[in-house]
Design a protein around this motif. Structure first.
Motif, PDB file in Angstrom:
ATOM      1  N   TYR A  26      97.154   9.023 172.292  1.00 50.14           N
ATOM      2  CA  TYR A  26      95.932   8.786 171.536  1.00 50.14           C
ATOM      3  C   TYR A  26      94.811   8.443 172.514  1.00 50.14           C
ATOM      4  CZ  TYR A  26      96.406   3.668 171.997  1.00 50.14           C
ATOM      5  OH  TYR A  26      96.484   2.393 172.486  1.00 50.14           O
ATOM      6  N   TYR A  70      92.856   6.966 167.321  1.00 49.81           N
ATOM      7  CA  TYR A  70      92.084   8.214 167.300  1.00 49.81           C
ATOM      8  C   TYR A  70      92.631   9.159 168.354  1.00 49.81           C
ATOM      9  CZ  TYR A  70      88.887   5.214 164.726  1.00 49.81           C
ATOM     10  OH  TYR A  70      88.342   4.342 163.812  1.00 49.81           O
ATOM     11  N   ASP A  75      86.169  13.615 167.978  1.00 51.76           N
ATOM     12  CA  ASP A  75      86.334  13.631 166.517  1.00 51.76           C
ATOM     13  C   ASP A  75      86.700  12.231 166.042  1.00 51.76           C
ATOM     14  OD1 ASP A  75      85.943  16.426 166.325  1.00 51.76           O
ATOM     15  OD2 ASP A  75      87.978  16.729 167.054  1.00 51.76           O
ATOM     16  N   ASP A  78      87.388  11.653 162.396  1.00 47.86           N
ATOM     17  CA  ASP A  78      88.009  12.729 161.624  1.00 47.86           C
ATOM     18  C   ASP A  78      89.494  12.901 161.929  1.00 47.86           C
ATOM     19  OD1 ASP A  78      85.586  13.406 160.397  1.00 47.86           O
ATOM     20  OD2 ASP A  78      84.980  14.543 162.159  1.00 47.86           O
ATOM     21  N   CYS A  79      89.876  12.687 163.177  1.00 42.38           N
ATOM     22  CA  CYS A  79      91.261  12.927 163.586  1.00 42.38           C
ATOM     23  C   CYS A  79      91.894  11.600 163.989  1.00 42.38           C
ATOM     24  CB  CYS A  79      91.276  13.923 164.742  1.00 42.38           C
ATOM     25  SG  CYS A  79      92.882  14.660 165.040  1.00 42.38           S
ATOM     26  N   SER A  80      92.469  10.905 163.036  1.00 39.77           N
ATOM     27  CA  SER A  80      92.966   9.559 163.296  1.00 39.77           C
ATOM     28  C   SER A  80      94.161   9.224 162.427  1.00 39.77           C
ATOM     29  CB  SER A  80      91.852   8.540 163.041  1.00 39.77           C
ATOM     30  OG  SER A  80      91.461   8.578 161.676  1.00 39.77           O
ATOM     31  N   CYS A 111      99.507  14.211 162.507  1.00 41.51           N
ATOM     32  CA  CYS A 111      98.053  14.305 162.587  1.00 41.51           C
ATOM     33  C   CYS A 111      97.642  15.337 163.629  1.00 41.51           C
ATOM     34  CB  CYS A 111      97.477  12.940 162.936  1.00 41.51           C
ATOM     35  SG  CYS A 111      95.676  12.876 162.946  1.00 41.51           S
ATOM     36  N   ARG A 112      98.322  15.330 164.760  1.00 46.65           N
ATOM     37  CA  ARG A 112      98.020  16.277 165.834  1.00 46.65           C
ATOM     38  C   ARG A 112      98.253  17.712 165.372  1.00 46.65           C
ATOM     39  NH1 ARG A 112     101.018  13.739 169.117  1.00 46.65           N
ATOM     40  NH2 ARG A 112      99.447  12.278 169.867  1.00 46.65           N
ATOM     41  N   ASN A 114      98.311  18.837 162.180  1.00 47.24           N
ATOM     42  CA  ASN A 114      97.362  19.202 161.119  1.00 47.24           C
ATOM     43  C   ASN A 114      95.989  19.553 161.670  1.00 47.24           C
ATOM     44  OD1 ASN A 114      99.424  18.596 159.410  1.00 47.24           O
ATOM     45  ND2 ASN A 114      98.531  16.712 158.609  1.00 47.24           N
ATOM     46  N   ALA A 115      95.602  18.866 162.753  1.00 43.82           N
ATOM     47  CA  ALA A 115      94.278  19.107 163.331  1.00 43.82           C
ATOM     48  C   ALA A 115      94.155  20.522 163.902  1.00 43.82           C
ATOM     49  CB  ALA A 115      93.995  18.082 164.418  1.00 43.82           C
ATOM     50  N   SER A 116      95.288  21.122 164.245  1.00 48.76           N
ATOM     51  CA  SER A 116      95.254  22.439 164.873  1.00 48.76           C
ATOM     52  C   SER A 116      95.487  23.582 163.890  1.00 48.76           C
ATOM     53  CB  SER A 116      96.323  22.508 165.975  1.00 48.76           C
ATOM     54  OG  SER A 116      97.628  22.418 165.410  1.00 48.76           O
TER      55      SER A 116
END
Length: 339
Positions: A26, A70, A75, A78-80, A111-112, A114-116
């Motif tokens: 993170y 985060y 981001d 948004d990405c947390s 989360c990682r 989903n962000a991609s």
């Protein structure tokens, strides 16, 4: 594990997270204590969303201790991943540090990932954990949409249906436009999720409330770009303590888009009855909002005429209902009237 109290665990956890930043992958960590509040817009959004998500209460003061990790400074909001210290402590008491790290790493990995990915890839992979926070509820008129709902999740209330949707994108443009793209959740997607229908709907309702908390405006003019706190009748310390018998408030959500869903949020119908001190009629003036009339102040047939006039005046795709509804406080029932 019983000899480690909550405060000791929380302090140790924060230190462990600091020294494990590179290992966990993170970028930045924020810690917010119970009782924290802020005048910063982004921090207030975090406080409100956390209280709604974890405590089912709208409040501008944090109701617990939370850690946010985060993934990227770029981001930041948004990405947390957000973690309740109390929940992690309870896990620690049962499973030790291994259980705590399992929760943290699993959430960061999810989360990682989903962000991609975009929504169509998430649907193809059909991972409930990845889709869970994207499921929400919209209201439609049953008769206008009955044939297109056969393969979807829906619940009918009179001539209205609650329908499960997947959020594909929700963007606020610089020009002030609010662009939302969503698709109905197909039944076949959820067949392999191994959760009950009730769990699915409870999660969707929680997400919907989080996306757009309920609001009540005593004057229709108040709906024009109101401040966030205005009309927060379900919030702690709300300044709306009661409603005059002749009042006809507008009920919607903070976004006002598809805001009629607010009446179906947990506790809303009951709270309105408390404010009026009586039963009341509901007139759905569109998919975006509704009007409330205290029972005994106006004949329901007059309300129905106004609903029909409103539906004729606006686009057909904004029509939610062609009926009048009644909420009865004693029995806690919400029903369509046949007039």
């Amino acid at each position: 594990m019983k000899d480690v109290n909550y405060e000791e665990f929380r302090g140790t956890l924060l230190e462990k997270l600091k020294v494990s930043r590179e290992k966990l992958g993170y970028s930045t960590m924020d810690y917010y204590e119970k009782g924290f509040t802020s005048e910063d817009t982004k921090e207030l959004e975090i406080i409100r969303n956390t209280n709604i998500r974890y405590h089912k209460t709208e409040c501008d003061m944090l109701l617990g201790d939370y850690i946010i990790l985060y993934l990227s400074d770029a981001d930041r909001y948004d990405c947390s991943c957000r973690f309740s210290c109390q929940y992690l402590y309870e896990t620690f008491e049962e499973e030790g540090w291994d259980g705590v790290w399992e929760i943290i790493t699993a959430n960061l990995d999810s989360c990682r990932k989903n962000a991609s990915l975009d929504i169509m890839q998430l649907i193809d992979e059909n991972d409930y954990k990845a889709l869970k926070e994207r499921i929400f509820i919209r209201l439609l008129n049953f008769n206008d949409h009955r044939y297109e709902l056969k393969e979807n999740h829906y619940r009918r209330i009179g001539d209205i249906v609650q329908v499960l949707y997947l959020m594909a994108s929700d963007e606020h443009g610089k020009d002030g436009r609010h662009d939302v793209y969503s698709i109905k959740l197909p039944k076949h997607l959820s067949e392999s999720w191994n959760l009950s229908e009730e769990e699915l709907w409870e999660n969707a309702m929680a997400n919907t409330y989080l996306m757009a908390p309920p609001r009540m405006y005593l004057n229709p003019m108040d709906t024009a770009d109101p401040p966030y706190h205005k009309g927060a009748f379900m919030a702690l310390n709300s300044d709306i303590k009661s409603l005059p018998a002749t009042s006809v408030p507008v009920v919607t959500t903070t976004s006002q888009m598809n805001g009629a869903i607010a009446i179906f949020y947990p506790g809303v119908m009951e709270r309105i009855a408390e404010l009026f001190g009586d039963d009341y009629y509901v007139a759905f003036t569109s998919i975006h909002d509704l009007r409330i009339h205290k029972k005994g102040t106006i004949p329901p047939i007059h309300i129905l005429r106004r609903v029909r006039d409103t539906n004729r005046a606006f686009p057909a795709d904004e029509t939610l209902s062609r009926k009048v509804y009644l909420y009865e406080a004693a029995s806690k029932t919400f029903k369509q009237l046949e007039l």
